[in-house]
Design a protein around this motif. Sequence first.
Motif, mmCIF file in Angstrom:
data_model
loop_
_atom_site.group_PDB
_atom_site.id
_atom_site.type_symbol
_atom_site.label_atom_id
_atom_site.label_comp_id
_atom_site.label_asym_id
_atom_site.label_seq_id
_atom_site.Cartn_x
_atom_site.Cartn_y
_atom_site.Cartn_z
ATOM 1 N N GLY A 1 -44.491 -10.538 35.305
ATOM 2 C CA GLY A 1 -45.367 -10.517 36.467
ATOM 3 C C GLY A 1 -46.362 -11.658 36.523
ATOM 4 O O GLY A 1 -46.944 -11.930 37.569
ATOM 5 N N SER A 2 -46.568 -12.355 35.413
ATOM 6 C CA SER A 2 -47.528 -13.460 35.384
ATOM 7 C C SER A 2 -46.975 -14.734 36.026
ATOM 8 O O SER A 2 -47.713 -15.691 36.226
ATOM 9 N N PHE A 3 -45.692 -14.739 36.368
ATOM 10 C CA PHE A 3 -45.082 -15.912 36.999
ATOM 11 C C PHE A 3 -45.031 -15.744 38.510
ATOM 12 O O PHE A 3 -44.712 -14.668 39.013
ATOM 13 N N ALA A 4 -45.334 -16.821 39.231
ATOM 14 C CA ALA A 4 -45.339 -16.766 40.693
ATOM 15 C C ALA A 4 -44.418 -17.797 41.327
ATOM 16 O O ALA A 4 -44.207 -17.772 42.535
ATOM 17 N N ARG A 5 -43.867 -18.710 40.504
ATOM 18 C CA ARG A 5 -43.072 -19.784 41.085
ATOM 19 C C ARG A 5 -42.079 -20.317 40.049
ATOM 20 O O ARG A 5 -42.420 -20.451 38.874
ATOM 21 N N VAL A 6 -40.861 -20.602 40.521
ATOM 22 C CA VAL A 6 -39.840 -21.251 39.701
ATOM 23 C C VAL A 6 -39.236 -22.357 40.549
ATOM 24 O O VAL A 6 -38.848 -22.127 41.692
ATOM 25 N N VAL A 7 -39.178 -23.567 40.005
ATOM 26 C CA VAL A 7 -38.568 -24.706 40.688
ATOM 27 C C VAL A 7 -37.334 -25.119 39.893
ATOM 28 O O VAL A 7 -37.395 -25.219 38.664
ATOM 29 N N VAL A 8 -36.233 -25.353 40.602
ATOM 30 C CA VAL A 8 -34.978 -25.743 39.956
ATOM 31 C C VAL A 8 -34.550 -27.101 40.492
ATOM 32 O O VAL A 8 -34.645 -27.370 41.691
#
Length: 177
Positions: free
Chosen positions: A87-94
């Motif tokens: 839950g501490s993650f808000a964004r993932v870029v690939v």
Amino acid sequence: MSSVSTVAGKVEVRLRWDPSPWGQQPRHLDIVAATYSADAPHGRPVYVVNSASRSPDGTINMSRHSESGQGYGYIEVMVLELDRLAGSFARVVVGVAIHQNGGARTFGELSHARTLVVEGYKELLSDDFTGVAGSTAATVAEFTKDASGAWEFRPMVRGFDSEPAGFSAEMGSASRP
């Protein structure tokens, strides 16, 4: 296909390219994912996943990898289990980076390079890198968590002139004009 899609859980980013012509150095591309915290969604990545690593909790990993482009269909595949990401993650870029051993190489020099982002049988993005032909690396997808906790997908094909290590540090930066 709309530009923003809600995704329920497991997403695959697939990559293909043709091998080098006979006698030339192998062309090696890598899918790279960077995770960002809710506190700093455009700051430094918390961790980066590529062919040599996986996420600490196993939610992002490579299921197929090629160092030459040899094989059938999509020869490199990264699986992202967004519904299991902390839950501490808000964004993932690939993104995708071209290894620069043997001289500078750009997407325009590759034949039949293509990336595909899918959730199950639903195609979220298909791109052949023509829009970033002069680049050595490119982001392809951004996943962000909305206020309700649902993950959203946005196509984000942006070119960079970086080698893989530098690209992983800058790929999640704020959009360039």
